[in-house]
Design a protein around this motif. Sequence first.
Motif, short mmCIF file in Angstrom:
data_model
loop_
_atom_site.label_atom_id
_atom_site.label_comp_id
_atom_site.label_asym_id
_atom_site.label_seq_id
_atom_site.Cartn_x
_atom_site.Cartn_y
_atom_site.Cartn_z
N LYS A 1 0.81 -1.17 -0.18
CA LYS A 1 -0.12 -0.13 -0.14
C LYS A 1 0.90 1.23 -0.06
O LYS A 1 0.58 2.33 -0.40
CB LYS A 1 -0.88 0.01 1.28
N VAL B 1 -12.95 6.36 0.45
CA VAL B 1 -13.84 6.25 -0.72
C VAL B 1 -15.42 6.11 -0.07
O VAL B 1 -15.44 5.35 1.09
CB VAL B 1 -13.59 4.96 -1.56
N ALA C 1 -17.18 0.66 -4.62
CA ALA C 1 -16.45 0.93 -3.69
C ALA C 1 -15.13 0.25 -3.82
O ALA C 1 -13.82 0.70 -3.89
CB ALA C 1 -16.84 0.85 -2.34
N ASP C 2 -15.33 -1.22 -3.90
CA ASP C 2 -14.31 -2.12 -4.09
C ASP C 2 -13.45 -1.80 -5.37
O ASP C 2 -12.18 -1.84 -5.09
CB ASP C 2 -14.70 -3.41 -3.95
N LYS D 1 -11.32 1.34 -4.68
CA LYS D 1 -10.35 1.02 -3.77
C LYS D 1 -9.08 0.13 -4.42
O LYS D 1 -7.83 0.49 -4.04
CB LYS D 1 -10.78 -0.05 -2.71
N GLU D 2 -9.55 -0.91 -5.30
CA GLU D 2 -8.45 -1.56 -5.95
C GLU D 2 -7.54 -0.52 -6.95
O GLU D 2 -6.41 -0.89 -7.05
CB GLU D 2 -9.13 -2.77 -6.83
N GLU E 1 -5.42 1.57 -5.02
CA GLU E 1 -4.23 0.87 -4.32
C GLU E 1 -3.10 0.40 -5.46
O GLU E 1 -1.96 0.26 -5.12
CB GLU E 1 -4.71 -0.45 -3.60
N ASP F 1 -2.95 4.33 0.15
CA ASP F 1 -4.04 3.62 1.28
C ASP F 1 -5.31 4.02 1.34
O ASP F 1 -5.65 5.09 1.42
CB ASP F 1 -3.25 3.93 2.64
N VAL F 2 -6.13 2.91 1.19
CA VAL F 2 -7.52 3.40 0.96
C VAL F 2 -8.48 2.84 2.22
O VAL F 2 -8.36 1.62 2.39
CB VAL F 2 -8.16 2.90 -0.57
N LYS F 3 -9.37 3.56 2.47
CA LYS F 3 -10.56 3.22 3.40
C LYS F 3 -11.82 3.14 2.75
O LYS F 3 -11.88 3.99 2.02
CB LYS F 3 -10.57 3.98 4.68
N LEU F 4 -12.67 2.33 3.13
CA LEU F 4 -14.09 2.47 2.60
C LEU F 4 -15.28 2.64 3.60
O LEU F 4 -14.99 2.39 4.75
CB LEU F 4 -14.37 1.07 1.81
#
Length: 624
Positions: A133, A160, A168-169, A172-173, A176, A181-184
């Motif tokens: 990350k 996100v 959202a996924d 995130k992908e 990354e 660094d990603v938070k949902l």
Amino acid sequence: MANILIVEDDHINFELASELLKYAGHDIQRAENLQQCLDSVNCKKPDLVLMDIDLPEIKGTEITRVLKNNPGTKAIPVVAFTAMVMENDKKEAFEAGCSGFISKPFSVSTFASTVESFIDKNKPDRETTKLKKDFIIENFEHTEEHGLIDMKIKHHNILVVDDNEMNADILKETLEQLGQDVKLAYSGKQAFDIMEQEKFDLVLLDIMMPDMSGFDIIKQFKLNHKTVDLPVIFVSAMDKTSDIVKGFNLGSYEYIVKPYKIEELKARVLSILKIKDLQDELKAEKKILDLIFQFSEDVIILLDSDFKILSCNEMFFKWTEGKKEGVLNKKFCEIISCKYEECLLSSCDTFSYFDFEIEINNQKRFIEANCSKISMSGENTEGGYIMVMRDITAKREIEAQKETFVATLTHDLKTPVRAQIKALEMLLNGKFGQINESQTEILNETLNSNKYMACMLDNLLTTYKYDNGKVAMNKQYVDINSLIRSCCCELKHLAEDKKQKVIFNFEQEPVIAFVDSLEIKRVFINLLSNAFTYTEENGEISIVTKIENKNTVISFTDTGRGMSEEELSNLFNKFTSYSKKFRQVGTGLGLYLSKKIIESHNGTISVDSKEGKGSCFTVFLPSM
């Protein structure tokens, strides 16, 4: 990047230290007492603790002992960060378990690197443990397929917010893959809960969500001082122009319409992150400059090319007892009531140093100033100036008191020294009986030493008078050749001791000049004394006098040791002496005083010298 806990009760010290460490890329926590320190350590274990020693409720050394006695916090390095710098304080800090010691006030330029030197280099940080990350993507290749420009991307924390888990996924992908660094969060409420716990650099925000729309969320961001500047990108299927315009009006940085192209989204996100990084750098630099501006005891002024005040710190307002609107855009010389015929600022080229006296609100101040020209090459502007001024009134008053004391002491010493000289001359003349050859030699040495002391006292007292404008000239027509011969006669013992030869090259007899004979004699004595002192045995001193265009020119040339260019540059400055270099005794006032005397006659004195080839001092005295 490290997580650093600063235990500090002084807000200003914490702010400055925090800004410098944040600018270096570190996360900062703060505690002001024991309980806050323990809470912070238990909540988010730091990589380093900066510990103020002089805390109000409990000493920092006691908090350090608590941390070192706890197995869970024992390994955390603690560095004493304090103004208590006595040896006993350092000893107490190290005995408590501190790994290092940083004293206040600290150096702004080296503070961050000093702190980083105490961080455990063997402990894996977040960039090692979460390599996937946190890695830095370097040198993106510019291709038609991706459309990405070469750049280096720093690590960021991105949130996100989208109620659709699949969308959202995907985001995130995608992010990354850029090393972020990603938070949902799947709702507005969840987003705010996460943001209470973490700090984010960017938010990608859906608009159509059940509990709270993206428009409502960004409105809440703008009402909170912690998130008012947080960059937001709307990612939504709402593609109407009115919705896009509304998003920008509410403060979003970008608006991406679903469905989007992955590479386009990456490029837009990277662009916003780059802007955010630049903004953060500017804010950090501005905050440091604001602190310097605010707490500097010196006056700092920014002037335009016409010397109008564009900006200044609070200290200048205190000096002038004026308000901001009464100072800005006014000419500097008008504000300080500058009465100089030729403004000092007008001579400022690239850098100038000067001191001067000003009167503000009927109060005189002595000012020391540095003025630097601002170069704006390549732009259609004339630039300006940055000036730093320091009030040295108190310093000048102390110096004046010192000079008055020295002058008084010197004046009082002259009487006993003259009495000694008179007594020694009487002894040598046999007034008290015959003396043998050995006694005569000793008395002559003592007499010469007393004469030298009398000369030094005379130089000190005369310098004081010149510096304070207390010299009254008594000019008359004087034969310069006779005056030089008289000086050489007085100093003949110096030449005889070293078997030196004096050569007189007088182009005519007599050479008449309208001068103060006592003051000019003082100059000749200084120049001849230096020539005899710094010329080796069997050396020569040549003295030339001549008339050029009715003006008198006198030169003293020796075959001595000469001087370097560096020595020449400071030769006529006050208290400049190279006597120690040649194991001689001197006050460093002779040439300074000589220059003052010659200039008071509207003349000049110059020197030409090379190391190992002797020196030539030339005095120019204008006609009446």
